[in-house]
Design a protein around this motif. Structure first.
Motif, PDB file in Angstrom:
ATOM      1  N   GLN A 187      16.335 -17.158  11.876  1.00  0.00           N
ATOM      2  CA  GLN A 187      16.056 -16.538  10.928  1.00  0.00           C
ATOM      3  C   GLN A 187      15.658 -14.906  11.532  1.00  0.00           C
ATOM      4  O   GLN A 187      16.131 -14.007  10.948  1.00  0.00           O
ATOM      5  N   THR A 244      19.299 -13.392  11.276  1.00  0.00           N
ATOM      6  CA  THR A 244      19.696 -13.521   9.644  1.00  0.00           C
ATOM      7  C   THR A 244      19.246 -12.397   8.604  1.00  0.00           C
ATOM      8  O   THR A 244      19.753 -11.527   8.360  1.00  0.00           O
ATOM      9  N   SER A 245      17.972 -12.529   9.257  1.00  0.00           N
ATOM     10  CA  SER A 245      16.928 -10.875   8.601  1.00  0.00           C
ATOM     11  C   SER A 245      18.196  -9.643   9.298  1.00  0.00           C
ATOM     12  O   SER A 245      17.855  -8.945   8.670  1.00  0.00           O
ATOM     13  N   ARG A 246      18.681  -9.581  10.413  1.00  0.00           N
ATOM     14  CA  ARG A 246      19.244  -8.544  10.993  1.00  0.00           C
ATOM     15  C   ARG A 246      20.496  -7.909  10.070  1.00  0.00           C
ATOM     16  O   ARG A 246      20.536  -7.343   9.868  1.00  0.00           O
ATOM     17  N   ALA A 247      20.449  -9.540   9.927  1.00  0.00           N
ATOM     18  CA  ALA A 247      22.204  -9.569   8.732  1.00  0.00           C
ATOM     19  C   ALA A 247      22.244  -8.894   7.628  1.00  0.00           C
ATOM     20  O   ALA A 247      23.502  -7.681   7.536  1.00  0.00           O
ATOM     21  N   GLN A 248      20.398  -9.249   7.068  1.00  0.00           N
ATOM     22  CA  GLN A 248      21.002  -8.606   5.755  1.00  0.00           C
ATOM     23  C   GLN A 248      20.437  -7.526   5.400  1.00  0.00           C
ATOM     24  O   GLN A 248      21.116  -6.802   4.770  1.00  0.00           O
ATOM     25  N   ALA A 249      19.744  -6.847   6.475  1.00  0.00           N
ATOM     26  CA  ALA A 249      19.639  -5.507   6.688  1.00  0.00           C
ATOM     27  C   ALA A 249      20.116  -4.826   7.000  1.00  0.00           C
ATOM     28  O   ALA A 249      20.838  -3.146   6.424  1.00  0.00           O
ATOM     29  N   THR A 250      20.881  -5.223   7.483  1.00  0.00           N
ATOM     30  CA  THR A 250      22.936  -4.413   8.200  1.00  0.00           C
ATOM     31  C   THR A 250      23.227  -4.098   7.378  1.00  0.00           C
ATOM     32  O   THR A 250      24.767  -3.163   7.357  1.00  0.00           O
ATOM     33  N   GLY A 251      23.815  -4.943   6.516  1.00  0.00           N
ATOM     34  CA  GLY A 251      25.048  -5.761   6.590  1.00  0.00           C
ATOM     35  C   GLY A 251      26.241  -5.768   6.710  1.00  0.00           C
ATOM     36  O   GLY A 251      27.115  -5.859   6.899  1.00  0.00           O
ATOM     37  N   ARG A 252      25.794  -6.384   8.258  1.00  0.00           N
ATOM     38  CA  ARG A 252      26.447  -6.987   9.128  1.00  0.00           C
ATOM     39  C   ARG A 252      26.886  -8.056   9.351  1.00  0.00           C
ATOM     40  O   ARG A 252      25.655  -9.020   8.870  1.00  0.00           O
ATOM     41  N   TYR A 278      26.774 -12.352  10.778  1.00  0.00           N
ATOM     42  CA  TYR A 278      25.606 -12.302  11.950  1.00  0.00           C
ATOM     43  C   TYR A 278      26.563 -13.006  12.790  1.00  0.00           C
ATOM     44  O   TYR A 278      25.573 -13.300  13.847  1.00  0.00           O
TER      45      TYR A 278
END
Length: 251
Positions: free
Chosen positions: A186, A189-197, A199
């Protein structure tokens, strides 16, 4: 044993059952708890039961402790483990989210401790273990609610440890680092969504930040909790046992 159906809670229940404890796992989902308890019985040969309990609901704490004592007698070990709140930076968390996280991480566990600790002290033995996070020692900006409230839990545990030690009761915290659970997925996934990077990139970067080069297995955290619950840990009190592969940089 809070959150006993999956992850760290389930792994801890397995260790405790193998050590001969009669284990009661709790959580909010009856089907998941029943399945987990059956699996633990098969794998350990121990006594494992389950109770539906929502740590955020003030009305269920007394019923949960009372039912566990009715079924098995004295409550000797209390493991206070709950999933973390949604990721978010400190000014992004709104009032409703703070209140929800407060109930989940601090107020709910303290209700259960308030019910269990005096009886442990009266019998002259008890073990209370709060499962927290290494974020209380090395804060992560996007886990603000967890950092703030688990820090408060750590302080509460220290106060309890000083008050009840003379009665044969120890109170400690286990602070896991990155662990291969749904919670870690979780967060990443949140960091990926926030940064566009991607997973996978964040997953690899997170693992590389750990000196041993990987996330923990839940069983490794469970082993630490089980140690603190054992007679062998009778002189370990009021401490935070960090289980993070060496990632936390503080001395």
């Amino acid at each position: 044993m809070g959150g006993g159906a999956t992850g760290i809670g389930h792994a801890t229940a397995e260790h405790l059952a193998r050590a001969g404890h009669r284990v009661v796992i709790t959580g909010r989902r009856a089907t998941a708890l029943r399945t987990a308890a059956d699996e633990l019985i098969r794998s350990t040969g121990g006594t494992v039961d389950w109770l539906v309990s929502d740590v955020t609901d003030p009305d269920t704490a007394e019923a949960t402790v009372g039912e566990a004592e009715r079924r098995y007698g004295a409550l000797d070990v209390l493991v206070l483990n709950a999933g973390g709140p949604p990721p978010g930076r400190v000014l992004e968390v709104d009032d409703k989210q703070w209140q929800s996280a407060f109930e989940l991480l601090l107020l709910g566990p303290l209700r259960l401790a308030r019910l269990a600790l005096p009886a442990m002290a009266a019998r002259g033995f008890g073990r209370v273990v709060f499962v927290t996070s290494t974020a209380v020692r090395q804060p992560q900006p996007d886990l603000a609610a967890s950092v703030v409230l688990r820090s408060a839990v750590t302080a509460a545990a220290k106060l309890l440890s000083r008050e009840f030690a003379v009665h044969g009761v120890t109170v400690n915290c286990v602070a896991p680092g990155p662990t291969a659970t749904e919670r870690r997925r979780q967060i990443l996934t949140s960091r990926a969504q926030a940064t566009g990077r991607g997973y996978a990139d964040l997953d690899g970067e997170d693992a590389a930040s750990v000196p041993v080069g990987r996330a923990a297995h839940p069983q490794e955290i469970g082993a630490a909790v089980a140690f603190l619950a054992s007679a062998a840990a009778s002189y370990v009190n009021g401490t935070v046992l960090t289980v993070d592969g060496g990632r936390t940089e503080t001395i």
